[in-house]
Design an enzyme around this catalytic site. Structure first.
Site, PDB file in Angstrom:
ATOM      1  N   SER A  44       0.630  -1.302   0.042  1.00  0.00           N
ATOM      2  CA  SER A  44      -0.355  -0.115  -0.578  1.00  0.00           C
ATOM      3  C   SER A  44       0.875   1.230   0.029  1.00  0.00           C
ATOM      4  O   SER A  44       0.262   2.381  -0.156  1.00  0.00           O
ATOM      5  CB  SER A  44      -0.642   0.467   0.850  1.00  0.00           C
ATOM      6  OG  SER A  44      -1.936  -0.908   1.109  1.00  0.00           O
TER       7      SER A  44
ATOM      8  N   VAL B 132       1.051  -3.462   3.956  1.00  0.00           N
ATOM      9  CA  VAL B 132       0.774  -4.868   4.649  1.00  0.00           C
ATOM     10  C   VAL B 132       2.559  -5.583   4.564  1.00  0.00           C
ATOM     11  O   VAL B 132       2.331  -7.291   5.231  1.00  0.00           O
ATOM     12  CB  VAL B 132      -0.427  -5.890   4.586  1.00  0.00           C
ATOM     13  CG1 VAL B 132      -1.949  -4.935   4.623  1.00  0.00           C
ATOM     14  CG2 VAL B 132      -0.082  -6.182   2.662  1.00  0.00           C
TER      15      VAL B 132
ATOM     16  N   TYR C  87      -2.935  -2.016 -10.581  1.00  0.00           N
ATOM     17  CA  TYR C  87      -3.024  -1.928  -9.034  1.00  0.00           C
ATOM     18  C   TYR C  87      -2.201  -2.868  -8.188  1.00  0.00           C
ATOM     19  O   TYR C  87      -1.101  -2.239  -7.539  1.00  0.00           O
ATOM     20  CB  TYR C  87      -4.493  -2.036  -8.342  1.00  0.00           C
ATOM     21  CG  TYR C  87      -4.379  -1.997  -7.042  1.00  0.00           C
ATOM     22  CD1 TYR C  87      -4.288  -0.865  -6.068  1.00  0.00           C
ATOM     23  CD2 TYR C  87      -4.713  -3.731  -6.040  1.00  0.00           C
ATOM     24  CE1 TYR C  87      -4.474  -0.924  -4.767  1.00  0.00           C
ATOM     25  CE2 TYR C  87      -4.868  -3.693  -4.762  1.00  0.00           C
ATOM     26  CZ  TYR C  87      -5.609  -2.198  -3.957  1.00  0.00           C
ATOM     27  OH  TYR C  87      -5.453  -2.594  -2.945  1.00  0.00           O
TER      28      TYR C  87
ATOM     29  N   LYS D 262       0.096   3.081  -3.363  1.00  0.00           N
ATOM     30  CA  LYS D 262      -0.675   4.104  -3.559  1.00  0.00           C
ATOM     31  C   LYS D 262      -0.075   5.634  -3.692  1.00  0.00           C
ATOM     32  O   LYS D 262      -0.706   6.655  -4.154  1.00  0.00           O
ATOM     33  CB  LYS D 262      -1.858   3.883  -2.311  1.00  0.00           C
ATOM     34  CG  LYS D 262      -2.581   2.372  -2.724  1.00  0.00           C
ATOM     35  CD  LYS D 262      -3.083   1.830  -1.539  1.00  0.00           C
ATOM     36  CE  LYS D 262      -3.673   0.554  -1.240  1.00  0.00           C
ATOM     37  NZ  LYS D 262      -4.436   0.325  -0.215  1.00  0.00           N
TER      38      LYS D 262
ATOM     39  N   TYR E 190      -3.972   2.576   8.185  1.00  0.00           N
ATOM     40  CA  TYR E 190      -5.139   2.235   8.148  1.00  0.00           C
ATOM     41  C   TYR E 190      -6.641   2.114   8.677  1.00  0.00           C
ATOM     42  O   TYR E 190      -6.303   4.087   9.074  1.00  0.00           O
ATOM     43  CB  TYR E 190      -4.911   0.471   8.350  1.00  0.00           C
ATOM     44  CG  TYR E 190      -3.894  -0.360   7.781  1.00  0.00           C
ATOM     45  CD1 TYR E 190      -4.225  -0.432   6.340  1.00  0.00           C
ATOM     46  CD2 TYR E 190      -3.273  -1.059   7.807  1.00  0.00           C
ATOM     47  CE1 TYR E 190      -3.418  -0.464   5.061  1.00  0.00           C
ATOM     48  CE2 TYR E 190      -2.050  -1.135   6.678  1.00  0.00           C
ATOM     49  CZ  TYR E 190      -2.401  -0.907   5.746  1.00  0.00           C
ATOM     50  OH  TYR E 190      -1.312  -1.653   4.476  1.00  0.00           O
TER      51      TYR E 190
END
Ligand code: GLU
Length: 312
Positions: A71, A266, A196, A74, A248
């Site tokens: 992530s 993660v 992605y 992102k 998160y």
């Protein structure tokens, strides 16, 4: 912030101390295995790198070992999408913390297919669509972009990770199709998912990631190549989102303990910045119950405590 007081800070000593202090925690976290390839990692690893705006860099432990950025990537796709779509991006994705797990479907139905923020998976998939729909050869474009930010042309995808993400990415596929049904995905769903999964499965070291975050510590301009990637205002907005949504469902706890905008993945990496001063990346694969690196959060907490610097 009184940067003058930091002139004599022994950054190397501080990160060496941190590495020693978090060592007993390395086995307390749980390595993610919902993407089976993620479990294929040394759970005892720990790395930390700092990159300063003045060009100095300090590293300790497994800072040069490549790990799965997941992530954290992102942030790079968001940077790309934001620089292309400008504020129109926020018609497609919100800016509020979700208060729900990162891969939740429930909120999306209640909110008509518009994800709460760009860092939950649904939001990152919309961002992926924005890049895919507005660039040629999107995956190579984003990989080249990340290589440029990290000043490292050798960064590449871990193909086994990519296949594993794709084979077990049913929930992400569900999110993407669901949003397509609301008209919030323009491109072909499989193409968006490949993009992605592709950027999530990049392998980078702590030093790569820290360097790639430097532009966010410098109001949108990378201090190494001097290029402007975002306006100062856009850079502020991304940092604000990192603070409120970057870790998160524990963004409040992270802000409380650490006091820096940051993004976790993660794979056990966390990148964070202090505007006007530095970027930092820690990596340790064992995760806490929220999915953030357990030793990594502690290391960042120790960093702001020992140095006395934070954004506040
Ligand atoms: N590729 C991962 C997923 O979509 C990213 C998860 C993460 O690091 O938060 O599940």
């Amino acid at each position: 912030m009184a940067n003058d007081n930091l002139k004599h800070t022994d950054w190397q000593l501080i990160i060496n101390e941190i590495a020693n202090e978090v060592r007993p925690l390395l086995n307390e976290g749980k390595v993610a295995d919902y993407i089976p390839e993620l479990a294929n990692v040394d759970s005892n690893a720990f790395g930390i790198s700092i990159c300063m705006l003045d060009g100095r860099a300090f590293s300790c432990g497994d800072a040069h070992t490549k790990f799965s950025v997941q992530s954290i990537s992102k942030v790079f796709s968001l940077t790309k999408a934001f620089s292309i779509l400008k504020d129109d991006l926020w018609k497609r994705v919100g800016k509020e913390p979700s208060g729900n797990p990162f891969n939740s479907l429930i909120q999306l139905e209640n909110e008509n297919g518009k994800p709460r923020n760009p860092f939950i998976n649904a939001g990152a998939i919309v961002v992926a669509d924005c890049v895919v729909s507005n660039t040629e050869d999107s995956l190579n474009t984003i990989i080249d972009f990340i290589r440029e930010l990290a000043c490292n042309k050798s960064i590449k995808m871990n193909q086994a990770m990519f296949r594993s993400e794709k084979a077990f990415g049913h929930r992400n596929a569900a999110l993407a199709h669901f949003m397509k049904s609301y008209g919030n995905i323009e491109a072909d769903v499989d193409e968006v998912l490949d993009f992605y999964f592709g950027h999530c499965s990049l392998s980078m070291s702590c030093e790569d990631v820290a360097r790639a975050f430097l532009f966010l510590a410098n109001h949108g301009v990378h201090p190494v190549n001097k290029r402007r990637y975002l306006t100062a205002s856009q850079s502020k907005r991304i940092n604000s989102l990192l603070l409120t949504c970057g870790t998160y469902d524990a963004a409040g706890d992270f802000a409380f303990r650490v006091g820096m905008p940051g993004k976790s993945g993660v794979g056990g990496g966390i990148a964070a910045i202090i505007p006007g001063l530095l970027s930092i990346c820690v990596w340790s694969p064992g995760l806490d119950k929220y999915g953030n690196s357990l030793a990594g959060v502690k290391a960042l907490e120790l960093f702001t405590t020992k140095t006395g610097i934070s954004i506040f």
